[in-house]
Design an enzyme around this catalytic site. Structure first.
Site, short mmCIF file in Angstrom:
data_model
loop_
_atom_site.label_atom_id
_atom_site.label_comp_id
_atom_site.label_asym_id
_atom_site.label_seq_id
_atom_site.Cartn_x
_atom_site.Cartn_y
_atom_site.Cartn_z
N SER A 1 -5.02 -9.37 -0.27
CA SER A 1 -5.29 -8.56 0.92
C SER A 1 -6.15 -9.39 1.86
O SER A 1 -6.67 -10.44 1.47
CB SER A 1 -6.05 -7.31 0.47
OG SER A 1 -6.72 -6.70 1.54
N TYR B 1 -12.35 -2.45 -3.91
CA TYR B 1 -11.06 -2.99 -3.46
C TYR B 1 -11.20 -4.49 -3.16
O TYR B 1 -10.39 -5.30 -3.61
CB TYR B 1 -10.60 -2.22 -2.21
CG TYR B 1 -9.23 -2.60 -1.72
CD1 TYR B 1 -8.10 -2.08 -2.33
CD2 TYR B 1 -9.06 -3.48 -0.65
CE1 TYR B 1 -6.83 -2.42 -1.89
CE2 TYR B 1 -7.80 -3.82 -0.20
CZ TYR B 1 -6.68 -3.29 -0.82
OH TYR B 1 -5.42 -3.64 -0.38
P1 NDP Z 1 1.55 2.20 -1.34
O1 NDP Z 1 0.52 3.25 -1.61
O2 NDP Z 1 2.68 2.50 -0.42
O3 NDP Z 1 2.14 1.63 -2.70
C1 NDP Z 1 1.37 1.50 -3.85
C2 NDP Z 1 2.33 1.32 -5.00
O4 NDP Z 1 1.60 1.08 -6.19
C3 NDP Z 1 3.20 2.54 -5.22
O5 NDP Z 1 4.51 2.10 -5.42
C4 NDP Z 1 2.63 3.15 -6.50
O6 NDP Z 1 3.68 3.77 -7.23
C5 NDP Z 1 2.13 1.89 -7.21
N1 NDP Z 1 1.07 2.17 -8.18
C6 NDP Z 1 -0.20 2.60 -7.94
N2 NDP Z 1 -0.85 2.75 -9.10
C7 NDP Z 1 0.00 2.42 -10.09
C8 NDP Z 1 -0.09 2.38 -11.51
N3 NDP Z 1 -1.21 2.72 -12.15
N4 NDP Z 1 1.00 2.00 -12.22
C9 NDP Z 1 2.16 1.65 -11.58
N5 NDP Z 1 2.30 1.65 -10.25
C10 NDP Z 1 1.22 2.04 -9.51
O7 NDP Z 1 0.69 0.98 -0.79
P2 NDP Z 1 1.07 -0.42 -0.13
O8 NDP Z 1 2.50 -0.67 -0.16
O9 NDP Z 1 0.33 -0.48 1.14
O10 NDP Z 1 0.32 -1.40 -1.15
C11 NDP Z 1 0.98 -2.27 -2.02
C12 NDP Z 1 0.03 -3.44 -2.34
O11 NDP Z 1 -0.28 -4.14 -1.15
C13 NDP Z 1 -1.30 -2.99 -2.93
O12 NDP Z 1 -1.70 -3.92 -3.92
C14 NDP Z 1 -2.23 -3.05 -1.74
O13 NDP Z 1 -3.56 -3.22 -2.11
C15 NDP Z 1 -1.67 -4.25 -1.02
N6 NDP Z 1 -2.04 -4.35 0.38
C16 NDP Z 1 -1.65 -3.42 1.30
C17 NDP Z 1 -1.99 -3.58 2.64
C18 NDP Z 1 -1.54 -2.64 3.70
O14 NDP Z 1 -1.96 -2.81 4.85
N7 NDP Z 1 -0.71 -1.67 3.41
C19 NDP Z 1 -2.77 -4.74 3.09
C20 NDP Z 1 -3.12 -5.65 2.04
C21 NDP Z 1 -2.77 -5.46 0.75
P3 NDP Z 1 3.47 5.14 -8.09
O15 NDP Z 1 2.61 6.04 -7.26
O16 NDP Z 1 4.85 5.65 -8.34
O17 NDP Z 1 2.80 4.69 -9.36
#
Ligand code: NDP
Length: 250
Positions: free
Chosen positions: A141, A154
């Protein structure tokens, strides 16, 4: 050079947001992608959407904070396809609170979901990846580089992702496994929709600070995912590459 036909990729958190954007990029290059998440219905729908585009996609239910579930998830993919070539450690979450207000439980939840999960998944995948060489892509990130008042856990987890990436890149180079981190800027997803709702003025600040003048979209991550999953990046390992519209250099 960018061809991924015959390759199998596991994308944690692949059922939406950035994970789905990356999965789509990898699938467009020819690989079979397995989308893993806790929400089985959401994963099934996402895999179905990719298949309607003519791509090869499957869904798997797993909680990546649970070592037993992670081992089962990786074994299921490996046993079914006879191989695992690409692992994307993307699952993530956040709790937006000042450090003095974070509970230990919240701290551990964020660290387990964002950082410990990458360790568990990588460890479980290593025996499969080393068979023929492979790729690990870890999602960091801007908080891997910068600080913010509401990002103690985070930011610690995402800073940890970069150092974890460097460590396993050095350990597994001998196995022909390349390990890299991707550092997304502000991308419009469910996660950041929450931030936009909670943090007044965030939208305006992101637009003003990002040289590209817009939020990213999950599809902006498709290219880097395909590149880091492909033979085109075979001599690139241990890096942390921003995909941020210039946010980190402005
Ligand atoms: P979302 O909330 O859209 O996606 C998060 C994903 O993680 C979901 O698919 C969720 O699926 C999965 N997830 C969460 N906890 C678990 C778990 N315990 N086991 C399995 N799957 C899990 O967020 P983003 O797409 O924005 O984020 C994706 C990644 O990118 C993250 O690591 C985030 O920190 C990173 N990121 C995002 C940024 C942004 O601006 N959006 C910027 C920088 C980094 P489910 O709920 O089905 O488990």
């Amino acid at each position: 050079m960018f061809d991924l036909h015959g390759k199998v990729a596991l994308v944690t958190g692949g059922n939406g947001g950035i994970g789905l954007g990356m999965a789509q990029g990898i699938a467009r290059a020819g690989a079979t992608v397995v989308l893993a998440g806790r929400n089985a219905e959401k994963s099934r729908e996402a895999a179905h959407r990719l298949r309607t585009l003519g791509l090869k996609a499957e869904a798997l239910e797993a909680d990546v904070t649970d070592e037993g579930e992670v081992e089962r998830m990786v074994a299921q993919v490996g046993d079914k396809h006879g191989a695992l070539h690409i692992l994307v450690n993307n699952a993530g979450t956040t709790v937006r609170k000042l450090p003095q207000e974070l509970t230990l439980h919240e701290w551990r939840h964020v660290m387990d979901t964002n950082l410990t999960s990458a360790f568990l998944c990588s460890k479980a995948a290593h025996p499969w990846l080393r068979r023929q060489g492979g790729k690990v892509i870890n999602i960091g990130s801007m908080m891997s580089l910068l600080g913010a008042p509401y990002a103690a856990a985070y930011g610690a987890s995402k800073g940890g992702i970069v150092q974890f990436t460097r460590s396993i890149a050095t350990a597994w180079a001998v196995d022909n496994i390349q390990v890299n981190a991707v550092l997304p800027g502000w991308i419009d997803t469910e996660l950041t929709q929450g931030a936009r709702d909670q943090v007044a003025g965030l939208n305006e600040r992101v637009l003003a600070r990002t040289p590209a003048g817009r939020w990213g979209v999950p599809e902006d991550l498709a290219g880097i995912a395909a590149f880091l999953a492909s033979p085109a990046s075979d001599f690139i390992t241990g890096t942390a590459i921003p995909v941020d519209g210039g946010f980190s250099i402005a």
